[in-house]
Design a protein around this motif. Structure first.
Motif, short mmCIF file in Angstrom:
data_model
loop_
_atom_site.label_atom_id
_atom_site.label_comp_id
_atom_site.label_asym_id
_atom_site.label_seq_id
_atom_site.Cartn_x
_atom_site.Cartn_y
_atom_site.Cartn_z
N ASP A 200 0.85 -1.19 0.00
CA ASP A 200 0.00 0.00 0.00
C ASP A 200 0.89 1.25 0.00
N LEU A 201 1.35 1.60 -1.20
CA LEU A 201 2.27 2.73 -1.33
C LEU A 201 1.65 4.03 -0.85
N ALA A 202 0.35 4.22 -1.08
CA ALA A 202 -0.34 5.45 -0.66
C ALA A 202 -0.32 5.60 0.86
N ALA A 203 -0.25 4.48 1.58
CA ALA A 203 -0.21 4.52 3.05
C ALA A 203 1.22 4.62 3.57
N GLY A 204 2.19 4.72 2.69
CA GLY A 204 3.58 4.84 3.10
C GLY A 204 4.33 3.53 3.18
N GLN A 205 3.67 2.42 2.87
CA GLN A 205 4.36 1.13 2.86
C GLN A 205 5.29 1.06 1.65
N ARG A 206 6.29 0.23 1.77
CA ARG A 206 7.22 0.02 0.67
C ARG A 206 7.40 -1.47 0.44
#
Length: 148
Positions: free
Chosen positions: A82-88
């Motif tokens: 979930d890139l939008a949530a800051g995950q990588r």
């Protein structure tokens, strides 16, 4: 696939001391790689590696890492999609940084790679009191990610 089917398909075995399940997928003089699966409520205990380790998210819930840096700072990156949530989907942990992790859900499957390769003499575990004395602001994280 169920988590049990994943464990069987990848021939994952318990990882002593650290926790979780793993299988070595590559090891030579240049680098190493493993599959690593952690199921709640288990966790990857805080440990220090002398070389850098790169995590890659494959399946399941995000993986929450706690990193205790030599300069006294604490970071809490999340490995996931979930890139939008800051995950990588990929996170590099430098050598000399204490690292521990836990699944943000029922289970998480990741891979890790190291170059130079993993060296069993290059890993260290510490107790809760030793780490809390150095990183008091992370006392709750340290308590959750240590076995002693």
């Amino acid at each position: 696939m169920t988590v049990e089917q994943i464990i069987a398909a990848l021939a994952l075995e318990p990882l002593p001391v650290e926790g979780g399940l793993f299988a070595v997928t590559h090891a030579d003089e240049h680098g190493s790689a493993i599959h690593f699966l952690v199921r709640a409520p288990d966790f990857s205990a805080l440990h220090l590696l002398t070389a850098a380790e790169t995590y890659h998210h494959y399946a399941g819930a995000p993986l929450r890492l706690v990193l205790l840096h030599p300069d006294g700072t604490v970071t809490r990156p999340v490995l996931g999609t979930d890139l939008a949530a800051g995950q990588r989907p990929q996170i590099r942990v430098p050598g000399g940084v204490w690292q521990g992790s836990a699944s943000a859900g029922e289970w998480t499957l990741v891979g890790t790679t190291m170059a130079p390769p993993y060296d069993p003499d290059g890993v260290r575990f510490a107790g809760q009191s030793e780490l809390t004395a150095r990183w008091p602001a992370a006392a709750d994280d340290i308590a959750a990610l240590t076995r002693s």
